[in-house]
Design an enzyme around this catalytic site. Structure first.
Site, PDB file in Angstrom:
ATOM      1  N   ASN A 127       0.853  -1.183   0.000  1.00 12.19           N
ATOM      2  CA  ASN A 127       0.000   0.000   0.000  1.00 12.19           C
ATOM      3  C   ASN A 127       0.891   1.236   0.000  1.00 12.19           C
ATOM      4  OD1 ASN A 127      -2.330  -1.639   0.268  1.00 12.19           O
ATOM      5  ND2 ASN A 127      -1.964  -1.793   2.471  1.00 12.19           N
ATOM      6  N   GLN A 155      -2.311   2.492   3.428  1.00 15.72           N
ATOM      7  CA  GLN A 155      -1.031   2.407   4.158  1.00 15.72           C
ATOM      8  C   GLN A 155      -1.192   3.024   5.547  1.00 15.72           C
ATOM      9  OE1 GLN A 155       2.412   4.363   2.389  1.00 15.72           O
ATOM     10  NE2 GLN A 155       3.813   3.404   3.846  1.00 15.72           N
ATOM     11  N   HIS A 191       6.795  -1.029   3.120  1.00 21.87           N
ATOM     12  CA  HIS A 191       6.758  -2.463   3.400  1.00 21.87           C
ATOM     13  C   HIS A 191       5.955  -3.187   2.328  1.00 21.87           C
ATOM     14  CE1 HIS A 191       3.377  -0.545   5.490  1.00 21.87           C
ATOM     15  NE2 HIS A 191       2.696  -1.642   5.227  1.00 21.87           N
ATOM     16  N   HIS A 239       3.699  -6.666   1.839  1.00 20.61           N
ATOM     17  CA  HIS A 239       3.051  -7.813   2.486  1.00 20.61           C
ATOM     18  C   HIS A 239       3.288  -9.049   1.619  1.00 20.61           C
ATOM     19  CE1 HIS A 239       0.302  -5.331   5.152  1.00 20.61           C
ATOM     20  NE2 HIS A 239       0.590  -4.440   4.228  1.00 20.61           N
TER      21      HIS A 239
HETATM   22  P1  5GP Z   1      -0.299  -1.225   5.932  1.00 21.75           P
HETATM   23  O1  5GP Z   1      -1.758  -1.097   6.225  1.00 21.75           O
HETATM   24  O2  5GP Z   1       0.458   0.009   6.305  1.00 21.75           O
HETATM   25  O3  5GP Z   1      -0.014  -1.690   4.525  1.00 21.75           O
HETATM   26  O4  5GP Z   1       0.215  -2.426   6.830  1.00 21.75           O
HETATM   27  C1  5GP Z   1       0.784  -2.232   8.074  1.00 21.75           C
HETATM   28  C2  5GP Z   1       0.806  -3.573   8.754  1.00 21.75           C
HETATM   29  O5  5GP Z   1       1.676  -3.485   9.869  1.00 21.75           O
HETATM   30  C3  5GP Z   1      -0.550  -4.026   9.284  1.00 21.75           C
HETATM   31  O6  5GP Z   1      -0.948  -5.231   8.627  1.00 21.75           O
HETATM   32  C4  5GP Z   1      -0.322  -4.233  10.786  1.00 21.75           C
HETATM   33  O7  5GP Z   1      -0.949  -5.382  11.288  1.00 21.75           O
HETATM   34  C5  5GP Z   1       1.184  -4.335  10.879  1.00 21.75           C
HETATM   35  N1  5GP Z   1       1.743  -3.867  12.142  1.00 21.75           N
HETATM   36  C6  5GP Z   1       1.464  -2.675  12.763  1.00 21.75           C
HETATM   37  N2  5GP Z   1       2.172  -2.582  13.907  1.00 21.75           N
HETATM   38  C7  5GP Z   1       2.908  -3.716  14.004  1.00 21.75           C
HETATM   39  C8  5GP Z   1       3.844  -4.200  14.985  1.00 21.75           C
HETATM   40  O8  5GP Z   1       4.144  -3.554  15.989  1.00 21.75           O
HETATM   41  N3  5GP Z   1       4.412  -5.410  14.756  1.00 21.75           N
HETATM   42  C9  5GP Z   1       4.108  -6.144  13.644  1.00 21.75           C
HETATM   43  N4  5GP Z   1       4.726  -7.326  13.523  1.00 21.75           N
HETATM   44  N5  5GP Z   1       3.240  -5.721  12.713  1.00 21.75           N
HETATM   45  C10 5GP Z   1       2.638  -4.524  12.891  1.00 21.75           C
END
Ligand code: 5GP
Ligand code: ZN
Length: 134
Positions: free
Chosen positions: A85, A92, A98, A100
């Site tokens: 994202n 995001q 990052h 996934h």
């Molecule tokens: P985004 O929505 O930004 O693409 O994804 C961020 C991801 O980071 C989410 O799926 C969320 O679960 C993960 N995440 C957020 N905080 C932490 C954390 O402290 N540790 C881990 N392992 N994952 C996290």
């Protein structure tokens, strides 16, 4: 970056379940665990998002994403989703680039499907607007 949760994970200030690391990239389990094995691949250096990531670092991150995808398939998963994202409008939440890597089983019930548009799209018009020339 001081307040960045993923930078804290890189520094070891917050724990994680590490899956893989090399000099520039770290991969660890996503806390949300949207499917068993849901993994995040990040550059160790703070880069806000895909758009700010330089080509070389992007390739290093994607190379690890590909390596893990093959690894998960060898471990018995049936498929893998690769998702990134870019910016909050896309979903995001953590502003440290990052990717996934989500290993999938045939009938795991997980879903990443975007809702189809309700109106019929004029693809010719969209392509005219978005076409990129070298
Ligand atoms: P985004 O929505 O930004 O693409 O994804 C961020 C991801 O980071 C989410 O799926 C969320 O679960 C993960 N995440 C957020 N905080 C932490 C954390 O402290 N540790 C881990 N392992 N994952 C996290
Ligand atoms: Zn960061």
């Amino acid at each position: 970056m001081e307040d960045c949760i993923f930078c804290k994970i890189v520094k070891g200030e917050i724990g994680c379940y590490k899956i893989y690391e090399n000099k520039t990239v770290l991969a660890f389990l996503d806390i949300a665990n949207k499917a068993p094995g849901h993994t995040l691949v990040i550059p160790k250096k703070h880069v806000k998002d895909l758009d700010e990531c330089d080509e070389k670092l992007f390739q290093e991150v994607m190379s690890v994403a590909k390596k893990l995808s093959s690894h998960y398939l060898q471990k018995g998963f049936d498929g893998v989703n690769i998702v990134s994202n870019c910016k909050p409008a896309s979903g995001q939440e953590v502003l440290h680039f990052h990717v996934h890597v989500i290993p999938r089983k045939q009938d795991d019930g997980a879903s990443l499907i975007l809702t189809p548009a309700t109106q019929k799209a004029n693809l010719e018009e969209i392509a005219k607007k978005l076409r990129l020339e070298d």
